[in-house]
Design a protein around this motif. Structure first.
Motif, short mmCIF file in Angstrom:
data_model
loop_
_atom_site.label_atom_id
_atom_site.label_comp_id
_atom_site.label_asym_id
_atom_site.label_seq_id
_atom_site.Cartn_x
_atom_site.Cartn_y
_atom_site.Cartn_z
N THR A 4 10.27 21.92 -7.17
CA THR A 4 8.99 22.19 -6.29
C THR A 4 7.85 21.27 -6.85
O THR A 4 7.90 21.13 -8.09
CB THR A 4 8.81 23.44 -5.88
N HIS A 46 -1.64 10.76 -1.49
CA HIS A 46 -1.47 12.34 -1.12
C HIS A 46 -2.88 13.04 -1.59
O HIS A 46 -2.82 14.46 -1.70
CB HIS A 46 -0.39 12.86 -1.53
N GLU A 176 11.96 8.37 -8.62
CA GLU A 176 12.42 8.48 -7.22
C GLU A 176 12.58 9.89 -6.69
O GLU A 176 12.08 10.20 -5.79
CB GLU A 176 13.86 7.63 -7.10
N GLU A 177 13.24 10.88 -7.31
CA GLU A 177 13.14 12.43 -7.17
C GLU A 177 11.99 12.86 -6.69
O GLU A 177 11.83 13.55 -5.86
CB GLU A 177 14.13 13.01 -8.22
N ARG A 180 10.09 11.42 -3.37
CA ARG A 180 10.80 11.89 -2.42
C ARG A 180 10.35 13.22 -2.44
O ARG A 180 9.91 13.87 -1.03
CB ARG A 180 12.23 11.97 -2.62
N LEU A 181 10.13 14.20 -3.15
CA LEU A 181 9.69 15.53 -3.35
C LEU A 181 8.07 15.53 -2.75
O LEU A 181 7.92 16.29 -1.91
CB LEU A 181 9.85 16.17 -4.43
N ASP A 183 6.58 13.20 -1.06
CA ASP A 183 6.49 12.66 0.29
C ASP A 183 6.96 13.74 1.23
O ASP A 183 6.45 14.05 2.32
CB ASP A 183 6.91 11.34 0.44
N SER A 184 7.91 14.59 0.93
CA SER A 184 8.57 15.70 1.77
C SER A 184 7.78 16.76 1.78
O SER A 184 7.84 17.55 2.83
CB SER A 184 9.84 15.80 1.58
N THR A 185 6.73 17.15 0.84
CA THR A 185 5.88 18.29 1.01
C THR A 185 4.51 17.95 1.33
O THR A 185 3.82 18.89 1.15
CB THR A 185 6.27 19.05 -0.55
N ARG A 186 4.22 16.92 1.40
CA ARG A 186 2.97 16.51 1.80
C ARG A 186 2.85 15.89 3.22
O ARG A 186 3.70 15.05 3.49
CB ARG A 186 2.13 15.56 0.91
#
Length: 187
Positions: A4, A46, A176-177, A180-181, A183-186
């Motif tokens: 996270t 972000h 990359e991970e 991706r994390l 972008d997916s949480t913001r």
């Protein structure tokens, strides 16, 4: 693998400066720079803090690897590489030790910004990156280390930090991970 990202996570880029990026390094420096730059762009997108760190010297103590004589640097030695696309809102920290936390006020800066987690990249895995990650961990920050966005002078030094030290103080993964994390949480 990264689990996270805290709501206020900061990127801390270590020593990607003209005086060090020309060294003989284990991994292609262009890859380390481009991955660190991609992370910086994602953090800025972000609205998260980006800290760009350079090193301008070392502590005065004698070591077996130095003669004790003062070291001289070229005029542009501390200049950050342009690929990092330094922005006015970025925080720049100049250090005189391996850790970006040693005598720089970085912990106070991050705490003042509400940061609870740091992502650390740069040069060198077993030096500035590891020292900064250790200090961050000891200061109570969660630490994330994208191992493909760092390098060292020798493969052995890099691998030792990645395999023996980092699992005890941080989560590791790839750039990359992490993006991706992020972008997916913001929003």
């Amino acid at each position: 693998m990264f689990s996270t990202l805290d709501p206020t996570t900061a990127l801390v880029v270590i020593d990607l400066q003209k005086g060090l990026t020309g060294l003989d390094l284990t991994h292609p420096i262009s890859d380390v720079i481009s991955r660190s730059a991609a992370l910086a762009a994602a953090f800025r997108k972000h609205g998260l803090p980006v800290v760009l760190v350079n090193v301008a010297g070392s502590p005065p103590g004698r070591t077996e690897s130095t003669s004790g004589a003062p070291r001289t640097f070229t005029e542009d030695w501390t200049e950050l590489v342009p690929e990092l696309d330094r922005r006015p809102e970025d925080h720049v920290v100049t250090k005189y030790a391996r850790s970006a936390f040693a005598g720089t006020g970085l912990a106070e800066l991050l705490l003042g910004l509400g940061v609870t987690q740091v992502v650390v990249t740069g040069i060198s895995t077993s030096g500035g990156v590891e020292s900064t990650a250790r200090s961050a961990h000891e200061e109570g920050f969660h630490v994330s280390l994208p191992i493909d966005a760092m390098t060292d002078r020798t493969p052995e030094s890099h691998e030792y930090s990645v395999k023996k030290i980092f699992p005890r103080i941080a989560e590791t993964g790839t750039t990359e991970e992490l993006i991706r994390l992020l972008d997916s949480t913001r929003p």
